[in-house]
Design a protein around this motif. Structure first.
Motif, PDB file in Angstrom:
ATOM      1  N   LEU A   1      -7.876  -6.094   5.849  1.00 29.91           N
ATOM      2  CA  LEU A   1      -7.309  -5.062   6.707  1.00 29.91           C
ATOM      3  C   LEU A   1      -8.425  -4.244   7.360  1.00 29.91           C
ATOM      4  N   THR A   2      -8.105  -3.654   8.511  1.00 32.63           N
ATOM      5  CA  THR A   2      -9.035  -2.704   9.126  1.00 32.63           C
ATOM      6  C   THR A   2      -8.567  -1.266   8.946  1.00 32.63           C
ATOM      7  N   ASP A   3      -7.286  -1.052   8.540  1.00 31.73           N
ATOM      8  CA  ASP A   3      -6.752   0.308   8.450  1.00 31.73           C
ATOM      9  C   ASP A   3      -5.637   0.376   7.411  1.00 31.73           C
ATOM     10  N   MET A   4      -6.033   0.479   6.138  1.00 32.24           N
ATOM     11  CA  MET A   4      -5.047   0.557   5.061  1.00 32.24           C
ATOM     12  C   MET A   4      -4.244   1.848   5.114  1.00 32.24           C
ATOM     13  N   GLU A   5      -4.869   2.950   5.560  1.00 34.47           N
ATOM     14  CA  GLU A   5      -4.238   4.268   5.539  1.00 34.47           C
ATOM     15  C   GLU A   5      -3.332   4.533   6.742  1.00 34.47           C
ATOM     16  N   THR A   6      -3.147   3.565   7.600  1.00 33.84           N
ATOM     17  CA  THR A   6      -2.325   3.782   8.787  1.00 33.84           C
ATOM     18  C   THR A   6      -0.925   4.283   8.437  1.00 33.84           C
ATOM     19  N   GLY A   7      -0.388   5.142   9.293  1.00 30.02           N
ATOM     20  CA  GLY A   7       0.968   5.632   9.105  1.00 30.02           C
ATOM     21  C   GLY A   7       2.022   4.677   9.627  1.00 30.02           C
ATOM     22  N   TYR A   8       1.626   3.671  10.400  1.00 37.96           N
ATOM     23  CA  TYR A   8       2.577   2.688  10.935  1.00 37.96           C
ATOM     24  C   TYR A   8       2.543   1.422  10.083  1.00 37.96           C
TER      25      TYR A   8
ATOM     26  N   HIS B   1       5.595   4.084  -7.380  1.00 32.64           N
ATOM     27  CA  HIS B   1       5.467   5.253  -8.245  1.00 32.64           C
ATOM     28  C   HIS B   1       4.891   6.470  -7.529  1.00 32.64           C
ATOM     29  N   GLU B   2       3.936   6.274  -6.625  1.00 32.03           N
ATOM     30  CA  GLU B   2       3.175   7.375  -6.039  1.00 32.03           C
ATOM     31  C   GLU B   2       4.040   8.258  -5.138  1.00 32.03           C
ATOM     32  N   LYS B   3       3.980   9.566  -5.365  1.00 34.68           N
ATOM     33  CA  LYS B   3       4.831  10.513  -4.649  1.00 34.68           C
ATOM     34  C   LYS B   3       4.146  11.144  -3.433  1.00 34.68           C
ATOM     35  N   ARG B   4       2.818  11.074  -3.375  1.00 29.13           N
ATOM     36  CA  ARG B   4       2.117  11.691  -2.247  1.00 29.13           C
ATOM     37  C   ARG B   4       1.459  10.610  -1.394  1.00 29.13           C
ATOM     38  N   PHE B   5       0.232  10.843  -0.947  1.00 27.09           N
ATOM     39  CA  PHE B   5      -0.427   9.894  -0.057  1.00 27.09           C
ATOM     40  C   PHE B   5      -0.912   8.646  -0.785  1.00 27.09           C
ATOM     41  N   GLY B   6      -0.795   8.636  -2.123  1.00 30.33           N
ATOM     42  CA  GLY B   6      -1.106   7.430  -2.880  1.00 30.33           C
ATOM     43  C   GLY B   6      -0.159   6.282  -2.589  1.00 30.33           C
ATOM     44  N   PHE B   7       0.930   6.576  -1.870  1.00 32.24           N
ATOM     45  CA  PHE B   7       1.852   5.514  -1.452  1.00 32.24           C
ATOM     46  C   PHE B   7       1.123   4.408  -0.700  1.00 32.24           C
ATOM     47  N   GLU B   8       0.186   4.772   0.177  1.00 35.02           N
ATOM     48  CA  GLU B   8      -0.459   3.792   1.055  1.00 35.02           C
ATOM     49  C   GLU B   8      -1.220   2.723   0.264  1.00 35.02           C
ATOM     50  N   PRO B   9      -2.152   3.092  -0.648  1.00 36.68           N
ATOM     51  CA  PRO B   9      -2.828   2.031  -1.407  1.00 36.68           C
ATOM     52  C   PRO B   9      -1.904   1.303  -2.368  1.00 36.68           C
ATOM     53  N   GLU B  10      -0.958   2.030  -2.975  1.00 38.73           N
ATOM     54  CA  GLU B  10      -0.071   1.377  -3.930  1.00 38.73           C
ATOM     55  C   GLU B  10       0.754   0.286  -3.267  1.00 38.73           C
ATOM     56  N   VAL B  11       1.388   0.610  -2.142  1.00 40.92           N
ATOM     57  CA  VAL B  11       2.248  -0.385  -1.507  1.00 40.92           C
ATOM     58  C   VAL B  11       1.420  -1.544  -0.955  1.00 40.92           C
ATOM     59  N   THR B  12       0.211  -1.257  -0.474  1.00 39.62           N
ATOM     60  CA  THR B  12      -0.646  -2.316   0.062  1.00 39.62           C
ATOM     61  C   THR B  12      -1.057  -3.282  -1.036  1.00 39.62           C
ATOM     62  N   ILE B  13      -1.506  -2.753  -2.159  1.00 39.24           N
ATOM     63  CA  ILE B  13      -1.962  -3.596  -3.268  1.00 39.24           C
ATOM     64  C   ILE B  13      -0.810  -4.410  -3.846  1.00 39.24           C
ATOM     65  N   LYS B  14       0.348  -3.783  -4.012  1.00 41.87           N
ATOM     66  CA  LYS B  14       1.478  -4.496  -4.602  1.00 41.87           C
ATOM     67  C   LYS B  14       2.025  -5.559  -3.655  1.00 41.87           C
ATOM     68  N   MET B  15       2.019  -5.273  -2.363  1.00 46.01           N
ATOM     69  CA  MET B  15       2.425  -6.300  -1.398  1.00 46.01           C
ATOM     70  C   MET B  15       1.476  -7.489  -1.451  1.00 46.01           C
ATOM     71  N   ALA B  16       0.159  -7.197  -1.535  1.00 40.13           N
ATOM     72  CA  ALA B  16      -0.831  -8.268  -1.557  1.00 40.13           C
ATOM     73  C   ALA B  16      -0.681  -9.170  -2.773  1.00 40.13           C
ATOM     74  N   MET B  17      -0.087  -8.643  -3.849  1.00 41.31           N
ATOM     75  CA  MET B  17       0.083  -9.420  -5.075  1.00 41.31           C
ATOM     76  C   MET B  17       1.281 -10.367  -5.023  1.00 41.31           C
ATOM     77  N   LEU B  18       2.144 -10.222  -4.029  1.00 38.45           N
ATOM     78  CA  LEU B  18       3.330 -11.069  -3.948  1.00 38.45           C
ATOM     79  C   LEU B  18       2.961 -12.455  -3.427  1.00 38.45           C
ATOM     80  N   PRO B  19       3.352 -13.510  -4.105  1.00 40.45           N
ATOM     81  CA  PRO B  19       3.034 -14.868  -3.649  1.00 40.45           C
ATOM     82  C   PRO B  19       3.658 -15.152  -2.281  1.00 40.45           C
ATOM     83  N   GLY B  20       2.859 -15.676  -1.371  1.00 39.86           N
ATOM     84  CA  GLY B  20       3.367 -16.112  -0.078  1.00 39.86           C
ATOM     85  C   GLY B  20       3.618 -15.016   0.935  1.00 39.86           C
ATOM     86  N   ILE B  21       3.289 -13.755   0.614  1.00 42.11           N
ATOM     87  CA  ILE B  21       3.542 -12.660   1.552  1.00 42.11           C
ATOM     88  C   ILE B  21       2.661 -12.814   2.785  1.00 42.11           C
TER      89      ILE B  21
END
Length: 263
Positions: free
Chosen positions: A159-166, A180-200
């Motif tokens: 990625l070139t912009d993990m923190e993007t709002g879009y 789980h993350e309630k604040r701006f930690g949403f961005e890395p959490e969702v990115t990492i968990k998406m990357a772990m899904l097979p075939g995403i």
């Protein structure tokens, strides 16, 4: 690929100055292939006139398919996005900040990799392409680059912009991700968990960026950057749960988080 509805999730906290303008911009957007828009606004217990502005807009434009939720207490941007994800009924959903840093006229650019059958997730990058970018803080740009680099290193993305709002997600996938993350930690959490899904299939497209100063209402700070690094390490090295047992219904989410919907 074709789909019928895009859910636009708008987390809002004390955005009385901009929320009406954002909704106006969204109203003017015509999505390709006549895709329907569903607007899910989550007011994170604003103390200004955000709620009044939203309700006034809903009265003025009753045909815009707007659903309004309000948290009883302030929980953070990530928590507001969680509420929006649970409520979304479109096949895909998009996160739209309630300020004017991102331009809704670029929705179709974000949707093209999906429409063409290539993507399950699309990130709008502020650091690629030839679109307009407001010149602001040097250290913020360095911080974004470092956080994106660390995320890529641990997730094996480029990625070139993990923190993007879009960010655009296939709803059936994101609704099954344990977040789980309630604040701006949403961005890395969702990115990492998406990357772990097979075939995403994750894509990036270049977007414009009309950034705000702190005087204009920008809220993220250095503590959020520290939390982001913590989240990257936590969800890559010590991750315990990615997929929930089934889709989270909005009724269940409202019960667990005491969230009220204004009809």
């Amino acid at each position: 690929m074709s789909f019928n509805k895009l859910s636009i999730i708008i987390p809002a906290y004390n955005e009385e100055k901009s929320i009406g303008l954002v909704l106006d911009r969204i109203r003017e957007v015509h999505l390709i292939r006549r895709i329907e828009k569903e607007i899910v606004i989550v007011d994170d217990c604003s103390s200004d006139a955000t709620a009044t502005t939203i309700n006034g807009f809903m009265e003025a434009w009753p045909d815009m398919n707007i659903r309004y939720f309000r948290h009883d207490i302030n929980k953070g941007k990530g928590a507001a996005i969680h509420t929006g994800i649970a409520a979304a009924t479109g096949e895909y959903l998009l996160v739209q900040d309630a300020d004017l840093e991102y331009d809704p006229s670029e929705y179709n650019t974000l949707l093209k990799p999906i429409i063409n059958g290539h993507a399950d997730v699309v990130y709008g990058s502020r650091f690629m392409g030839g679109n307009a970018h407001r010149i602001l803080f040097f250290w913020h740009s360095i911080g974004n680059a470092v956080l994106t680099f660390i995320t890529n290193m641990f997730s094996n993305l480029n990625l070139t912009d993990m923190e993007t709002g879009y960010k655009v997600f296939r709803t059936s996938i994101i609704q099954r991700i344990y977040l789980h993350e309630k604040r701006f930690g949403f961005e890395p959490e969702v990115t990492i968990k998406m990357a772990m899904l097979p075939g995403i299939r994750i894509y990036e497209v270049g977007i414009s960026y009309y950034g705000r100063t702190y005087a204009e209402g920008k809220k993220i700070g250095w503590r959020d950057a520290v939390r982001t690094i913590y989240c990257i390490l936590k969800y890559t090295l010590f991750n315990n749960k990615i997929i929930v047992d089934g889709p989270v219904s909005v009724t269940q989410h409202k019960r667990e988080n005491k969230t009220l919907e204004t009809v």
